[in-house]
Design a protein around this motif. Structure first.
Motif, short mmCIF file in Angstrom:
data_model
loop_
_atom_site.label_atom_id
_atom_site.label_comp_id
_atom_site.label_asym_id
_atom_site.label_seq_id
_atom_site.Cartn_x
_atom_site.Cartn_y
_atom_site.Cartn_z
N TYR A 110 1.08 -1.38 0.07
CA TYR A 110 -0.30 -0.37 0.20
C TYR A 110 1.24 0.93 0.18
N GLU A 111 0.91 2.71 -0.60
CA GLU A 111 0.88 3.81 -0.45
C GLU A 111 0.81 4.97 -1.01
N ASP A 112 0.61 5.65 -0.10
CA ASP A 112 -0.01 7.07 -0.58
C ASP A 112 1.12 8.13 -0.11
N ASP A 113 0.90 9.11 0.15
CA ASP A 113 1.70 11.07 0.64
C ASP A 113 2.28 10.38 1.20
N ALA A 114 1.74 9.64 2.13
CA ALA A 114 2.52 9.56 3.63
C ALA A 114 3.19 8.75 3.96
N LEU A 115 3.43 7.27 3.55
CA LEU A 115 3.94 6.12 4.13
C LEU A 115 3.18 5.34 2.85
N ALA A 116 4.01 4.14 2.71
CA ALA A 116 4.29 2.69 2.50
C ALA A 116 4.00 1.54 3.49
N VAL A 117 3.11 0.39 3.14
CA VAL A 117 2.50 -0.52 3.67
C VAL A 117 3.55 -1.08 3.05
N LEU A 118 4.99 -2.21 3.49
CA LEU A 118 5.96 -2.81 3.11
C LEU A 118 5.81 -4.07 3.28
N TYR A 119 5.92 -5.17 1.99
CA TYR A 119 5.95 -6.64 2.73
C TYR A 119 8.14 -7.23 3.22
N LYS A 120 7.90 -7.53 4.41
CA LYS A 120 9.12 -7.86 4.78
C LYS A 120 8.88 -10.00 4.43
N PRO A 121 9.75 -9.96 3.75
CA PRO A 121 10.50 -11.50 3.79
C PRO A 121 11.33 -12.06 5.19
N GLU A 148 21.55 18.37 1.89
CA GLU A 148 20.94 18.79 3.62
C GLU A 148 19.72 19.16 4.40
N ALA A 149 20.30 18.37 5.65
CA ALA A 149 19.19 18.00 6.61
C ALA A 149 17.98 17.34 6.14
N SER A 150 17.66 16.80 5.19
CA SER A 150 16.86 16.15 4.68
C SER A 150 16.02 14.50 6.06
N PHE A 151 15.11 14.18 6.25
CA PHE A 151 14.86 13.26 6.74
C PHE A 151 14.68 11.99 6.30
N SER A 152 14.93 11.46 6.67
CA SER A 152 15.78 9.74 6.02
C SER A 152 14.07 9.33 6.28
N PRO A 153 13.73 8.71 5.11
CA PRO A 153 11.98 8.16 5.74
C PRO A 153 12.49 6.92 6.79
N ALA A 154 11.66 6.17 7.34
CA ALA A 154 12.00 5.36 7.97
C ALA A 154 10.69 4.90 8.47
N GLY A 200 6.00 -10.77 6.92
CA GLY A 200 4.37 -9.57 6.88
C GLY A 200 5.02 -7.65 6.93
N LEU A 201 3.94 -7.38 7.31
CA LEU A 201 3.25 -5.98 6.89
C LEU A 201 4.35 -5.33 7.74
N VAL A 202 5.29 -4.10 7.13
CA VAL A 202 6.02 -3.39 7.67
C VAL A 202 5.36 -1.44 7.58
N ILE A 203 5.45 -1.15 8.31
CA ILE A 203 4.77 0.79 7.62
C ILE A 203 6.32 1.29 7.91
N GLY A 204 6.05 1.50 6.61
CA GLY A 204 7.46 2.80 6.30
C GLY A 204 6.92 4.46 6.10
N ALA A 205 7.52 5.25 7.25
CA ALA A 205 7.07 6.29 6.40
C ALA A 205 8.28 7.49 5.87
N LYS A 206 7.87 8.67 5.22
CA LYS A 206 7.98 9.03 4.16
C LYS A 206 8.95 10.67 4.21
#
Length: 241
Positions: free
Chosen positions: A9-20, A54-60, A71-77
């Motif tokens: 799943y993905e939108d402007d704010a975050l993505a839901v990722l599959y972790k094997p 410079e000083a950019s946010f690292s997606p986490a 399974g599912l892990v939430i990633g913030a953009k």
């Protein structure tokens, strides 16, 4: 080369990722690939993240899974997405459900126990009553199917402690198949399961406050389609018992 990233799943704010299974969520001393690095690479390739800025946010990542769990892990953009998702998780507004294959069928219902994490060996101890240094754990268990000595269970996390599902199910007398820390070595070897049969399959978002940047997720459920665990359970069903 990194393994390809699966975005559920993905939108402007975050993505839901599959972790094997076997993939780390975050880098560690092994130097092996991690999900967060794959996520950052993915966003950089799309132009949504400039690691050189410079000083950019690292997606986490907003939650993590043990190395052997899939399974599912939430990633913030963005930082607001990370802050707001962490707040939702802290306020129990994100319900996480898992599928697990257990050895023996655990008792169904809501179970409460107390857990203590030990850094030595990175293991936890579970007991039935409160004690110094132990934190309360609450786990919902329902048995979906059984075959021979195995059960396919749906697990709801009410609290989210280290190794909670694996240790709590073992404490209830039905360890996760393939679990090398809390499971049955004999049955792991007999079935060829080398990593815990545990998969985070759904995220359900509760009553998100209107002021949250993630308000659009209110009431939504994001599910992993065709989890690999179901075919692993079908293979057990095909075994002579």
């Amino acid at each position: 080369r990194r393994a390809p990233l699966t975005v559920v799943y993905e939108d402007d704010a975050l993505a839901v990722l599959y972790k094997p299974p076997h993939l780390l969520c975050h880098p560690d001393r092994t130097g092996d690939d991690s999900l967060v690095e794959a996520f950052q690479d993915y966003l950089a390739q799309k132009g949504g993240y400039d690691p050189q800025a410079e000083a950019s946010f690292s997606p986490a990542l907003c939650n993590r899974l043990d190395r052997g769990t899939e399974g599912l892990v939430i990633g913030a953009k963005s930082y607001p997405a990370l802050r707001d998702m962490n707040e939702l998780i802290r306020r129990d507004l994100v319900r996480k459900e898992y599928l697990a294959i257990t050895l023996g069928a655990p008792p169904q219902g809501r179970h409460t126990a107390w857990l203590r994490h030990s850094e030595a060996g990175n293991k936890v101890t579970v007991r039935a009553a409160p004690a110094e240094g132990y934190k309360e754990i609450i786990t919902d268990v329902s048995v979906e199917r059984t075959t021979g000595p195995f059960a396919l269970c749906r697990i709801g996390l009410v609290t989210g402690r280290t190794h909670q599902i694996r240790a709590h199910l073992a404490f209830l007398g039905a360890p996760v198949l393939g679990d090398v820390k809390y499971g049955s070595r004999k049955w792991n070897e007999r079935t060829g399961f080398k990593t815990q049969a545990l998969c985070a399959v759904s995220l359900t978002f509760g009553a998100i406050p209107a002021g949250s940047s993630l308000f659009g997720l209110c009431g939504r459920t994001i599910e992993l389609q065709q989890p690999r665990l179901l075919s692993r359970f079908a293979a057990l069903e095909a075994l002579p018992h």
